[in-house]
Enzyme design. Structure first.
Site, PDB file in Angstrom:
ATOM      1  CG  HIS A  24       9.407   7.229  11.587  1.00 48.16           C
ATOM      2  ND1 HIS A  24       8.304   6.474  11.239  1.00 48.16           N
ATOM      3  CD2 HIS A  24       9.961   7.325  12.607  1.00 48.16           C
ATOM      4  CE1 HIS A  24       7.995   6.321  12.958  1.00 48.16           C
ATOM      5  NE2 HIS A  24       8.598   7.313  13.363  1.00 48.16           N
ATOM      6  CG  HIS A  41       1.377  -0.342   1.477  1.00 43.09           C
ATOM      7  ND1 HIS A  41       1.602  -0.773   2.307  1.00 43.09           N
ATOM      8  CD2 HIS A  41       1.556   0.096   0.456  1.00 43.09           C
ATOM      9  CE1 HIS A  41       2.894  -1.227   0.991  1.00 43.09           C
ATOM     10  NE2 HIS A  41       2.828  -0.697  -0.056  1.00 43.09           N
ATOM     11  CD  GLU A  84       3.959  -4.286   0.864  1.00 41.38           C
ATOM     12  OE1 GLU A  84       4.649  -3.865   1.765  1.00 41.38           O
ATOM     13  OE2 GLU A  84       4.490  -4.109  -0.440  1.00 41.38           O
ATOM     14  CG  HIS A 127       0.053  -1.303  -3.000  1.00 39.10           C
ATOM     15  ND1 HIS A 127       0.712  -2.825  -3.424  1.00 39.10           N
ATOM     16  CD2 HIS A 127       0.859  -0.690  -3.340  1.00 39.10           C
ATOM     17  CE1 HIS A 127       2.077  -2.680  -3.605  1.00 39.10           C
ATOM     18  NE2 HIS A 127       1.978  -1.160  -2.819  1.00 39.10           N
TER      19      HIS A 127
HETATM   20 CO    CO Z   1       3.575  -0.826  -2.084  1.00 39.26          CO
END
Ligand code: CO
Length: 315
Positions: free
Chosen positions: A133, A188, A218, A250
């Site tokens: 977005h 993610h 997350e 990550h």
């Molecule tokens: Co991240």
């Protein structure tokens, strides 16, 4: 009378006529056509491709971006191709090392300045979450500088994408994986509503192989959720495969790192041997093909919008 071809440098979108900007995902952002005079036929257009990624600070991970770029060039030869990156943290970090990561706004400004009239922007995000977005907002902020801009969907933007991705993801698992071994894709994850794509993907993956799961750094499902499922299934060996465009920070640290909280170590404490795979989805051909397909849809949306703009000579 022959058609007069105007110089590209003069082609600036006229953001007039009520600014009827429609940003439909995958569709062209169409401005009402510029008033056109006779003798301009057909109107020449210069179309560029803009690939947008989060960015990465891991040099080896850039191979993912290179692969996607190579595929885009092969699929759409002769198109101008540029990159932009959404991560401000990485921008700062890499700037300190003397490297410039242009923003979407900066790259679009450059393209407009270079006389491009149309741009197909392809988001290399995985879900239409916060990062995507940001790209939508950046594209909207510069749309008036072009005749048209089309924005390609991220990897998963609907049920069809989920089904296709679930079909091709197994191709990203190393061939050494035995059918008895479990695979955990590391996404993610996000608190954004688009976070639901991760459990949705798991649903489609499990329909073909009950030993394939999804967990996120997350969001949901969490690693704890996955560990509970793996323990219940008495999994002994789990392949960890990044569900991200690059195997960046990550993957290197949260997944495969030596810290107590790394996925490898969390799984080890649960009695499970983890086999991390340090390759991003951009390095997995059948998955990067899906992004290229979305880019093709964006380019097609520009072409379709272009057709009525061909003007007849009024001899
Ligand atoms: Co991240």
């Amino acid at each position: 009378m022959s058609c007069s071809i105007r110089s590209f440098g003069l082609r600036r979108a006229v953001p007039s006529r009520g600014l009827a900007v429609v940003l439909a995902l995958g569709l062209a952002v169409a401005f009402s056509p510029r008033p056109v005079r006779a003798q301009e036929c057909p109107i020449p257009t210069r179309t560029a491709i803009l690939l947008v990624a989060f960015g990465t600070s891991v040099p080896e991970a850039r191979q993912s971006f290179q692969n996607i770029e190579d595929k885009a060039r092969a699929a759409f030869p002769g198109r101008e191709l540029r990159w932009a990156y959404t991560s401000h943290i990485l921008r700062k970090k890499l700037a300190a090392e003397g490297e410039t990561l242009p923003t979407v706004e900066e790259t679009l400004d450059t393209l407009a300045h270079n006389g491009y009239a149309q741009v197909a922007v392809q988001s290399l995000q995985v879900v239409p979450g916060e990062e995507f977005h940001k790209v939508v907002a950046a594209v909207n902020s510069r749309a008036s500088r072009f005749d048209r801009v089309a924005l390609g969907q991220p990897l998963m933007a609907g049920t069809d994408d989920l089904k296709r991705l679930a079909e091709v993801l197994p191709a990203c698992i190393p061939a050494q994986r035995k059918p008895s071994e479990t695979v955990l894709f590391m996404g993610h994850g996000t608190a954004h509503p688009a976070g639901v794509f991760y459990p949705a993907l798991e649903y489609f993956l499990e329909r073909s192989d009950t030993k394939m799961h999804v967990a996120t750094v997350e969001g949901v499902p969490s690693l704890d959720d996955a560990v509970a499922v793996l323990k219940k299934a008495k999994a002994r060996t789990v392949w960890l495969v990044p569900l991200m465009s690059v195997a960046g920070d990550h993957a290197v640290n949260d997944m495969a790192g030596s810290g107590d909280g790394s996925w490898v170590n969390v799984l080890a404490r649960a009695g499970i041997t983890a086999k991390p795979v340090l390759k991003g989805l951009g390095q997995c051909g059948p998955v990067s093909d899906l992004w290229i397909e979305h880019l093709g849809q964006a380019l097609a949306a520009l072409d379709q919008a272009e057709r009525p703009k061909h003007v007849k000579k009024d001899n």
